[in-house]
Design a protein around this motif. Structure first.
Motif, mmCIF file in Angstrom:
data_model
loop_
_atom_site.group_PDB
_atom_site.id
_atom_site.type_symbol
_atom_site.label_atom_id
_atom_site.label_comp_id
_atom_site.label_asym_id
_atom_site.label_seq_id
_atom_site.Cartn_x
_atom_site.Cartn_y
_atom_site.Cartn_z
ATOM 1 N N THR A 182 -15.976 -9.485 1.553
ATOM 2 C CA THR A 182 -16.660 -9.763 0.285
ATOM 3 C C THR A 182 -16.286 -11.165 -0.176
ATOM 4 O O THR A 182 -17.131 -11.927 -0.615
ATOM 5 N N GLY A 218 -19.266 -6.740 -4.860
ATOM 6 C CA GLY A 218 -18.293 -5.806 -4.300
ATOM 7 C C GLY A 218 -17.382 -5.268 -5.393
ATOM 8 O O GLY A 218 -17.367 -5.800 -6.512
ATOM 9 N N GLN A 219 -16.642 -4.244 -5.042
ATOM 10 C CA GLN A 219 -15.744 -3.657 -6.047
ATOM 11 C C GLN A 219 -14.577 -3.012 -5.316
ATOM 12 O O GLN A 219 -14.765 -2.407 -4.255
ATOM 13 N N ASN A 220 -13.389 -3.182 -5.853
ATOM 14 C CA ASN A 220 -12.221 -2.481 -5.310
ATOM 15 C C ASN A 220 -11.181 -2.307 -6.416
ATOM 16 O O ASN A 220 -10.931 -3.241 -7.173
ATOM 17 N N ARG A 221 -10.625 -1.093 -6.493
ATOM 18 C CA ARG A 221 -9.620 -0.803 -7.512
ATOM 19 C C ARG A 221 -10.110 -1.271 -8.890
ATOM 20 O O ARG A 221 -11.155 -0.814 -9.323
ATOM 21 N N ALA A 224 -8.216 -6.092 -0.211
ATOM 22 C CA ALA A 224 -9.283 -5.178 0.208
ATOM 23 C C ALA A 224 -10.640 -5.899 0.185
ATOM 24 O O ALA A 224 -11.464 -5.707 1.080
ATOM 25 N N LEU A 225 -10.851 -6.746 -0.822
ATOM 26 C CA LEU A 225 -12.121 -7.494 -0.896
ATOM 27 C C LEU A 225 -12.221 -8.510 0.242
ATOM 28 O O LEU A 225 -13.294 -8.753 0.775
ATOM 29 N N ALA A 229 -6.017 -5.332 -4.428
ATOM 30 C CA ALA A 229 -7.472 -5.341 -4.652
ATOM 31 C C ALA A 229 -8.101 -6.552 -3.951
ATOM 32 O O ALA A 229 -9.112 -6.429 -3.261
ATOM 33 N N ARG A 245 -15.360 0.415 -11.895
ATOM 34 C CA ARG A 245 -16.382 1.208 -11.202
ATOM 35 C C ARG A 245 -17.629 1.342 -12.049
ATOM 36 O O ARG A 245 -18.746 1.207 -11.570
ATOM 37 N N ALA A 248 -12.981 -6.586 3.430
ATOM 38 C CA ALA A 248 -14.373 -6.108 3.461
ATOM 39 C C ALA A 248 -15.356 -7.275 3.624
ATOM 40 O O ALA A 248 -16.570 -7.077 3.521
ATOM 41 N N GLU A 282 0.828 -1.215 0.000
ATOM 42 C CA GLU A 282 0.000 0.000 0.000
ATOM 43 C C GLU A 282 0.856 1.257 0.000
ATOM 44 O O GLU A 282 0.521 2.250 -0.654
ATOM 45 N N GLN A 290 -9.511 0.855 -13.466
ATOM 46 C CA GLN A 290 -10.314 1.198 -12.280
ATOM 47 C C GLN A 290 -11.608 1.879 -12.684
ATOM 48 O O GLN A 290 -12.672 1.594 -12.125
#
Ligand code: ATP
Ligand code: MG
Length: 293
Positions: free
Chosen positions: A92, A179-182, A86-87, A83, A158, A90, A21, A154
């Motif tokens: 997800t 879900g969604q990330n990056r 992060a999922l 990514a 989105r 979360a 990160e 990205q």
């Protein structure tokens, strides 16, 4: 994401992610992020950073640059790992599994949620096809200059997620967004075959009618046009449900090219049904039917 990258992902702990990160953050202002900057952003002492960077380099998640100083950047495996992490954080997904599809501009994998439900994870990878073609296809990033593949990917992720969020509550003929990330989208895993792979079907007219009805509902109830519809983006389930996938290029009904894009979508579908199953429909009558309330 390669099998190797998945294996690497499993070997990372939370401090490794902190380093990844920090590199990601540092890359906003540095092409090659110096160790010192990684140390400042992550809050880890430099010797700890160097030790972890060695591991990340061996796992092929970062690129080491040696010039006037030693700097690091993330490669696509590094971005994928962030990514995915992060999922996972979360709640997800819990784990990533086998590849299930490779598109022109994406890799799709199976994954498992904490409730043990199988889902699909789509990694957007724009810039894999030629520059001219991507520009032609992707009007939504036109005019924004110098976007990297990652920024474009990205935006695509989105956009796809927003479309699924708008459409799925109205009609379940698109994957449920999860879900969604990056540059990643997690969505319902569809057990189905691409229409393009189906050589014979008992009642092709029924399938064609379903597709038109779905397009009509999405057009009127969500105000959305797919804008990249073809036999490659339609999945047919064993129960003959019809699911439309691959939504990053959608446009609103009010888009200046809406009419042309709707026509192109319908044209692609009709051309396929004519060639493959010998069904003839007039483009103009289908468009008129689709547009009438
Ligand atoms: N939710 C899903 N469930 C099951 N399989 C999927 C799902 N999403 C995608 N796939 C599989 O992955 C392939 C690629 O996905 P998708 O069509 O969304 O992206 P793409 O083809 O890379 O995009 P583009 O059309 O811009 O090239 C699909 O053709 C399909 O076989
Ligand atoms: Mg596709």
């Amino acid at each position: 994401m390669s099998q190797k990258a998945i294996k690497s992902f499993k070997q990372l702990d939370k401090d490794d992610f902190r380093i990844l990160e920090a590199i990601e953050q540092g890359m906003r202002s540095h092409e090659h992020v110096p160790v010192k900057i990684i140390s400042i952003i992550s809050g880890f002492p430099e010797d700890e950073v160097i030790f972890r960077l060695d591991k990340l380099h061996q796992l092929e998640l970062v690129i080491r640059w040696i010039g006037g100083y030693i700097g690091f950047e993330l490669n696509s495996n590094g971005h994928d790992s962030l990514a995915l992490n992060a999922l996972v954080r979360a709640n997800t997904i819990e784990a990533i599994g086998m590849p299930i599809g490779v598109g022109k501009e994406s890799d799709v994998y199976e994954a498992l949620t904490p409730e043990k439900r199988s889902v699909a994870i789509k990694f957007h990878r724009l810039g894999r096809i030629s520059f001219r073609q991507t520009r032609r296809l992707r009007s939504y990033t036109a005019g924004r200059k110098h976007l990297s593949w990652l920024q474009e990917s990205q935006i695509a992720a989105r956009r796809e997620y927003v479309a699924l969020k708008r459409i799925h509550p109205v009609i379940s003929s698109v994957p449920e967004p999860i879900g969604q990330n990056r540059h990643c989208v997690a969505m319902e895993l569809i057990e189905g075959e691409e229409l393009s792979n189906i050589l014979e079907i008992e009642e092709p007219t029924v399938i064609l009618t379903k597709i038109i009805e779905i397009m009509k509902t999405i057009y009127h109830s969500c105000g959305i046009i797919h804008a990249d519809l073809s036999e490659f983006n339609i999945l047919i389930t064993p129960e003959y449900n019809t699911i439309i996938i691959d939504w990053p290029q959608w446009v609103n009904q009010t888009h200046p090219n809406a009419e042309m894009l709707l026509k192109r979508d319908v044209h692609n579908v009709l051309t396929f049904f004519k060639k493959r199953f010998g069904i003839s429909e007039f483009l103009i009558s289908v468009i008129n039917y689709l547009k009438e309330n």
